[in-house]
Write a protein that holds these residues in place. Structure first.
Motif, PDB file in Angstrom:
ATOM      1  N   ASP A  69      12.593  57.352 -54.762  1.00  0.00           N
ATOM      2  CA  ASP A  69      11.147  57.403 -55.156  1.00  0.00           C
ATOM      3  C   ASP A  69      10.664  56.229 -55.885  1.00  0.00           C
ATOM      4  O   ASP A  69      11.284  55.357 -56.161  1.00  0.00           O
ATOM      5  N   GLU A  70       9.455  56.051 -55.936  1.00  0.00           N
ATOM      6  CA  GLU A  70       8.692  54.954 -56.460  1.00  0.00           C
ATOM      7  C   GLU A  70       7.377  55.226 -57.083  1.00  0.00           C
ATOM      8  O   GLU A  70       6.651  56.152 -56.476  1.00  0.00           O
ATOM      9  N   ARG A  71       7.114  54.799 -58.397  1.00  0.00           N
ATOM     10  CA  ARG A  71       5.638  54.977 -58.656  1.00  0.00           C
ATOM     11  C   ARG A  71       4.916  53.984 -58.004  1.00  0.00           C
ATOM     12  O   ARG A  71       5.096  53.106 -57.365  1.00  0.00           O
ATOM     13  N   TYR A  72       3.616  54.536 -57.777  1.00  0.00           N
ATOM     14  CA  TYR A  72       2.855  53.757 -56.814  1.00  0.00           C
ATOM     15  C   TYR A  72       2.105  52.449 -57.675  1.00  0.00           C
ATOM     16  O   TYR A  72       0.779  52.290 -57.839  1.00  0.00           O
ATOM     17  N   SER A  80       7.961  49.908 -62.425  1.00  0.00           N
ATOM     18  CA  SER A  80       8.228  49.843 -61.023  1.00  0.00           C
ATOM     19  C   SER A  80       9.708  50.164 -60.763  1.00  0.00           C
ATOM     20  O   SER A  80      10.577  49.512 -61.619  1.00  0.00           O
ATOM     21  N   THR A 105       4.064  49.692 -51.785  1.00  0.00           N
ATOM     22  CA  THR A 105       3.064  50.422 -52.740  1.00  0.00           C
ATOM     23  C   THR A 105       1.841  49.360 -52.575  1.00  0.00           C
ATOM     24  O   THR A 105       0.888  49.565 -53.597  1.00  0.00           O
ATOM     25  N   SER A 148      10.643  62.158 -56.933  1.00  0.00           N
ATOM     26  CA  SER A 148       9.337  62.434 -57.491  1.00  0.00           C
ATOM     27  C   SER A 148       8.874  63.902 -56.947  1.00  0.00           C
ATOM     28  O   SER A 148       7.903  63.994 -56.633  1.00  0.00           O
ATOM     29  N   ARG A 173       2.927  59.203 -56.119  1.00  0.00           N
ATOM     30  CA  ARG A 173       4.170  58.676 -56.312  1.00  0.00           C
ATOM     31  C   ARG A 173       4.992  58.616 -54.725  1.00  0.00           C
ATOM     32  O   ARG A 173       4.442  59.594 -54.212  1.00  0.00           O
ATOM     33  N   THR A 175       8.268  59.384 -52.573  1.00  0.00           N
ATOM     34  CA  THR A 175       9.495  60.182 -52.637  1.00  0.00           C
ATOM     35  C   THR A 175      10.067  60.679 -51.629  1.00  0.00           C
ATOM     36  O   THR A 175       9.547  61.186 -50.472  1.00  0.00           O
TER      37      THR A 175
END
Ligand code: 6PG
Length: 238
Positions: A69-72, A80, A105, A148, A173, A175
């Motif tokens: 998962d990654e924060r946008y 990040s 992102t 996420s 996010r 995910t």
């Protein structure tokens, strides 16, 4: 599913044991299939594990790194997950740039980014209908989320995609979905801290509601490892 639960005396021991397990599974995957595909978790708990992985003498050219998962946000943003893992680990080892597969992102629409990453993942994993990564690392939020996949969000219900858009307090996010997580050969939760006890108690209860405690959705075909420090693991030991 083969579930292994280990409670380690403290966070240092948790990270050391997590390193042992992750290295063992990376080596097993390479021995069996000539390469290892591993997806990383974010947040704060795994950072010392990534720093420890940077000290290992592994065949980095046979290891492909993804993110679960990654924060946008851009990779250079302090939130990040990609940025954290690169600083703690990937920038310190000789892993080919093409073996590192960050979640994109940049697109204005996170849904487009999710589709793009899904296509890329399918390409690297050679187009299996439901691709099986070798290793997926997961953390646990104090609200019972993992990756996420947050409580009572639409992402929990997605069954026909590999990657979807998660939502934390209105922030998008990217995910992995539950089906992709559950297709993995080895899923390894690394959980530290007393603040995770309440969620763990629920998740290990026979009647847990997965919509409220999304980590409960993780029921992989392969091995499921739960590694806790004692502060978190008290929830299990009663
Ligand atoms: C993220 C993670 C998330 C994390 C949990 C636990 O992007 O934040 O992937 O699922 O694992 O929130 O975070 P901590 O390890 O910081 O408690």
């Amino acid at each position: 599913m083969n579930k292994i639960v280990e409670v380690l005396p403290d966070t240092t021991a948790l990270i050391q044991r997590s390193l042992e397990v992750v290295v063992e599974k990376i080596q097993a995957a390479i021995a069996e299939r000539g390469r290892c595909t591993i997806a990383l978790s974010g947040g704060s708990t795994p950072k010392p594990l990534y720093e420890a992985l940077a000290t290992q003498d592994l065949p980095w050219g046979q290891i492909h790194v993804f993110w679960g998962d990654e924060r946008y946000v851009p990779a250079d943003h302090p939130d990040s997950n990609q940025g954290m893992a690169r600083k703690a680990w990937l920038d310190r080892v000789q892993i080919p740039a093409e073996n590192i597969h960050p979640m994109p992102t940049e697109a204005a629409d996170p849904a487009i980014a999710a589709q793009d990453y899904e296509s890329h993942l399918r390409e690297v994993l050679q187009g299996q209908a439901l691709p099986a990564l070798d290793v997926i690392l997961l953390g646990l939020g104090d609200d019972g989320h993992t990756a996420s996949l947050f409580p009572h969000t639409a992402a929990l219900q997605v069954q026909d995609r590999l990657i979807t858009v998660g939502n934390k307090d209105g922030q998008p996010r990217l995910t992995f979905t539950a089906p992709l997580i559950n297709a993995a050969r080895y899923v390894v939760f690394v959980v530290a801290g007393a603040n995770k006890q309440a969620a763990l108690k629920e998740i290990f209860a026979p009647t847990a509601d997965a919509m409220t405690y999304p980590a409960r959705l993780v029921q992989p075909q392969g091995e499921l490892w739960w590694l806790f420090d004692a502060a978190a693991g008290q929830a299990i030991n009663g």
